[in-house]
Design a protein around this motif. Structure first.
Motif, PDB file in Angstrom:
ATOM      1  N   LEU A  64      37.274  12.252   5.075  1.00 35.37           N
ATOM      2  CA  LEU A  64      36.674  11.131   5.792  1.00 35.37           C
ATOM      3  C   LEU A  64      36.155  10.075   4.816  1.00 35.37           C
ATOM      4  N   ASP A  65      36.593   8.832   5.021  1.00 37.13           N
ATOM      5  CA  ASP A  65      36.098   7.682   4.255  1.00 37.13           C
ATOM      6  C   ASP A  65      35.370   6.798   5.260  1.00 37.13           C
ATOM      7  N   LEU A  66      34.024   6.914   5.298  1.00 37.93           N
ATOM      8  CA  LEU A  66      33.220   6.252   6.322  1.00 37.93           C
ATOM      9  C   LEU A  66      32.678   4.929   5.801  1.00 37.93           C
ATOM     10  N   ASP A  67      32.903   3.859   6.570  1.00 36.20           N
ATOM     11  CA  ASP A  67      32.462   2.517   6.191  1.00 36.20           C
ATOM     12  C   ASP A  67      31.517   1.996   7.273  1.00 36.20           C
ATOM     13  N   PHE A  68      30.232   1.811   6.925  1.00 40.16           N
ATOM     14  CA  PHE A  68      29.233   1.378   7.896  1.00 40.16           C
ATOM     15  C   PHE A  68      28.940  -0.110   7.748  1.00 40.16           C
ATOM     16  N   THR A  69      29.012  -0.853   8.841  1.00 46.44           N
ATOM     17  CA  THR A  69      28.719  -2.285   8.830  1.00 46.44           C
ATOM     18  C   THR A  69      28.381  -2.734  10.242  1.00 46.44           C
ATOM     19  N   ASP A  70      27.600  -3.830  10.375  1.00 48.79           N
ATOM     20  CA  ASP A  70      27.323  -4.340  11.710  1.00 48.79           C
ATOM     21  C   ASP A  70      28.167  -5.572  12.040  1.00 48.79           C
ATOM     22  N   ARG A  71      29.117  -5.914  11.154  1.00 51.08           N
ATOM     23  CA  ARG A  71      30.021  -7.015  11.482  1.00 51.08           C
ATOM     24  C   ARG A  71      31.238  -6.478  12.237  1.00 51.08           C
ATOM     25  N   LEU A  72      31.914  -7.353  12.954  1.00 53.36           N
ATOM     26  CA  LEU A  72      33.102  -6.967  13.702  1.00 53.36           C
ATOM     27  C   LEU A  72      34.287  -6.987  12.733  1.00 53.36           C
ATOM     28  N   VAL A  73      34.705  -5.813  12.268  1.00 52.98           N
ATOM     29  CA  VAL A  73      35.740  -5.742  11.244  1.00 52.98           C
ATOM     30  C   VAL A  73      37.110  -6.023  11.846  1.00 52.98           C
ATOM     31  N   ASP A  74      38.038  -6.479  10.997  1.00 54.16           N
ATOM     32  CA  ASP A  74      39.442  -6.617  11.391  1.00 54.16           C
ATOM     33  C   ASP A  74      40.114  -5.290  11.065  1.00 54.16           C
ATOM     34  N   VAL A  75      40.352  -4.494  12.091  1.00 50.89           N
ATOM     35  CA  VAL A  75      40.818  -3.123  11.896  1.00 50.89           C
ATOM     36  C   VAL A  75      42.109  -3.084  11.098  1.00 50.89           C
ATOM     37  N   ILE A  76      43.061  -3.977  11.422  1.00 53.02           N
ATOM     38  CA  ILE A  76      44.375  -3.956  10.787  1.00 53.02           C
ATOM     39  C   ILE A  76      44.329  -4.563   9.392  1.00 53.02           C
ATOM     40  N   GLU A  77      43.761  -5.752   9.282  1.00 55.48           N
ATOM     41  CA  GLU A  77      43.761  -6.451   7.989  1.00 55.48           C
ATOM     42  C   GLU A  77      42.957  -5.710   6.933  1.00 55.48           C
ATOM     43  N   GLU A  78      41.916  -4.986   7.342  1.00 53.52           N
ATOM     44  CA  GLU A  78      41.065  -4.296   6.379  1.00 53.52           C
ATOM     45  C   GLU A  78      41.454  -2.838   6.180  1.00 53.52           C
ATOM     46  N   GLY A  79      42.550  -2.427   6.809  1.00 51.86           N
ATOM     47  CA  GLY A  79      43.116  -1.114   6.525  1.00 51.86           C
ATOM     48  C   GLY A  79      42.386   0.074   7.106  1.00 51.86           C
ATOM     49  N   PHE A  80      41.693  -0.109   8.236  1.00 54.36           N
ATOM     50  CA  PHE A  80      41.032   1.037   8.872  1.00 54.36           C
ATOM     51  C   PHE A  80      42.045   1.845   9.678  1.00 54.36           C
ATOM     52  N   ASP A  81      41.876   3.167   9.662  1.00 55.77           N
ATOM     53  CA  ASP A  81      42.677   4.027  10.534  1.00 55.77           C
ATOM     54  C   ASP A  81      42.115   4.016  11.946  1.00 55.77           C
ATOM     55  N   VAL A  82      40.799   4.149  12.053  1.00 57.67           N
ATOM     56  CA  VAL A  82      40.105   4.105  13.342  1.00 57.67           C
ATOM     57  C   VAL A  82      38.747   3.445  13.141  1.00 57.67           C
ATOM     58  N   VAL A  83      38.216   2.895  14.226  1.00 57.79           N
ATOM     59  CA  VAL A  83      36.887   2.284  14.200  1.00 57.79           C
ATOM     60  C   VAL A  83      36.157   2.715  15.461  1.00 57.79           C
ATOM     61  N   ILE A  84      34.887   3.073  15.315  1.00 54.06           N
ATOM     62  CA  ILE A  84      34.025   3.347  16.461  1.00 54.06           C
ATOM     63  C   ILE A  84      33.069   2.181  16.603  1.00 54.06           C
ATOM     64  N   ARG A  85      33.110   1.517  17.762  1.00 58.39           N
ATOM     65  CA  ARG A  85      32.265   0.350  17.918  1.00 58.39           C
ATOM     66  C   ARG A  85      31.802   0.186  19.363  1.00 58.39           C
ATOM     67  N   GLY A  86      30.661  -0.462  19.516  1.00 56.24           N
ATOM     68  CA  GLY A  86      30.063  -0.620  20.830  1.00 56.24           C
ATOM     69  C   GLY A  86      30.266  -1.998  21.396  1.00 56.24           C
ATOM     70  N   SER A  87      31.505  -2.435  21.486  1.00 56.86           N
ATOM     71  CA  SER A  87      31.794  -3.749  22.054  1.00 56.86           C
ATOM     72  C   SER A  87      33.144  -3.723  22.748  1.00 56.86           C
ATOM     73  N   LYS A  88      33.413  -4.752  23.537  1.00 55.77           N
ATOM     74  CA  LYS A  88      34.658  -4.812  24.289  1.00 55.77           C
ATOM     75  C   LYS A  88      35.836  -5.083  23.364  1.00 55.77           C
ATOM     76  N   LEU A  89      37.025  -4.596  23.772  1.00 54.84           N
ATOM     77  CA  LEU A  89      38.249  -4.760  23.005  1.00 54.84           C
ATOM     78  C   LEU A  89      38.847  -6.125  23.305  1.00 54.84           C
ATOM     79  N   ARG A  90      38.990  -6.966  22.269  1.00 56.94           N
ATOM     80  CA  ARG A  90      39.520  -8.311  22.482  1.00 56.94           C
ATOM     81  C   ARG A  90      40.784  -8.575  21.678  1.00 56.94           C
ATOM     82  N   ASP A  91      41.290  -7.590  20.967  1.00 61.51           N
ATOM     83  CA  ASP A  91      42.450  -7.756  20.095  1.00 61.51           C
ATOM     84  C   ASP A  91      43.622  -6.987  20.697  1.00 61.51           C
ATOM     85  N   SER A  92      44.687  -7.711  21.066  1.00 60.61           N
ATOM     86  CA  SER A  92      45.837  -7.081  21.718  1.00 60.61           C
ATOM     87  C   SER A  92      46.617  -6.171  20.776  1.00 60.61           C
ATOM     88  N   ARG A  93      46.330  -6.254  19.465  1.00 55.49           N
ATOM     89  CA  ARG A  93      47.019  -5.398  18.498  1.00 55.49           C
ATOM     90  C   ARG A  93      46.399  -4.008  18.430  1.00 55.49           C
TER      91      ARG A  93
END
Length: 313
Positions: free
Chosen positions: A121-150
């Motif tokens: 596990l490589d855990l990255d903690f931040t309160d900004r809305l990350v770009d999951v694809i551009e920043e190379g995340f496998d998965v993200v857990i977040r408390g907001s609505k999904l607005r990215d069709s990708r």
């Protein structure tokens, strides 16, 4: 491999805009980061960053180069994912993005590590809305609505905002009966790091004189842990997610106020790129958190509160 290492340093630095921040992420000194960037610029023959005494930013050539580098690392990740999928066995590095919110059920992550020791596990903690694809995340857990069709997502549970204060504080200052009375109280506020804006307390009747923007700014910080500490210490009233104060409410260290006036409610999701084949490591993580995450939250899927489980007498 040395060239790839230099590209990785460049991509990290392009995101953080700081040699020091990149050094902290990669575990090397800022001077080593600076030297790596300089060697890369010498090799490609152009300046990739504009440097000043206070900040760095990409040049136009650096922007073009960054896009190419992201494609390169995207292809490398895709190749690793394909090989992992061929083995049908969950293993390898899993980069997970999470909120800085205190009270997230870390027990779920601990249990997952115990069940899947071959996944790193490589855990990255931040309160900004990350770009999951551009920043190379496998998965993200977040408390907001999904607005990215990708992206695709699965809900893990719901949370509510609540106003809390220590019993001693309420005994001394009184319990507010309506939002207008908050004007006479100490209010502890959260500032979003990416924008610098304050989190607006979601109060019903926001047209009243007690609108969130007019509340006393007794303290402002960008750490939910600090805000909770101050609330527990009796320094004022704070607006926080219910899961962050679950234990403090259960044992009486904090009490909620103005429940009928607080309106904010949202879902926590696990999110991953739709464009990538779902590898075994991603699949088992998504399935695991979906099965176990919600039981640590306060609010049920239908928006109602979970019943408290009392120990036997």
């Amino acid at each position: 491999m040395s060239a790839l290492g230099g590209l990785e340093v460049f991509v990290h630095t392009a995101r953080t805009r700081s040699f020091a921040a990149t050094g902290r992420e990669l575990g090397i000194s800022p001077s080593a980061i600076s030297k790596s960037i300089s060697r890369l610029e010498e090799r490609v023959g152009v300046r990739l960053f504009q440097r000043s005494t206070r900040s760095i930013c990409l040049t136009s050539e650096g922007e073009v180069f960054l896009e190419r580098c992201r494609r390169i690392f995207g292809e490398i990740q895709a190749a690793e994912d394909e090989l992992s999928a061929m083995t049908r066995h969950p293993r390898g590095r899993l980069r997970v993005g999470l909120s800085l919110s205190a009270g997230l059920p870390f027990q779920v992550l601990s249990d997952f590590m115990e069940q899947h020791p071959e996944i790193e596990l490589d855990l990255d903690f931040t309160d900004r809305l990350v770009d999951v694809i551009e920043e190379g995340f496998d998965v993200v857990i977040r408390g907001s609505k999904l607005r990215d069709s990708r992206l695709v997502s699965r809900p893990l549970g719901r949370w509510r905002a609540c106003l809390v204060a220590a019993p001693d504080y309420l005994q001394q200052k009184g319990t507010p009966a309506n939002p207008e009375e908050l004007l006479d109280h100490a209010c502890l506020h959260y500032r979003w790091t990416p924008t610098g804006k304050l989190y607006q307390w979601p109060l019903r009747h926001s047209t009243s004189k007690a609108a969130s923007s007019s509340l006393p700014l007794t303290m402002v910080c960008n750490s939910l842990d600090v805000m909770l500490y101050m609330a527990l210490a009796g320094r004022g009233i704070a607006c926080v997610p219910d899961f962050a104060v679950k234990n403090a409410l259960a044992d009486g260290r904090l009490k909620t106020v103005l429940d009928a006036y607080v309106t904010d409610s949202n879902s926590i999701h696990v999110v991953w790129p739709s464009s990538r084949k779902m590898t075994p490591k991603v699949r088992v993580f998504v399935d695991f958190v979906h099965a176990h995450f919600g039981k640590y939250l306060v609010t049920k899927a239908d928006g109602s509160k979970r019943q408290k489980v009392r120990p036997p007498a």
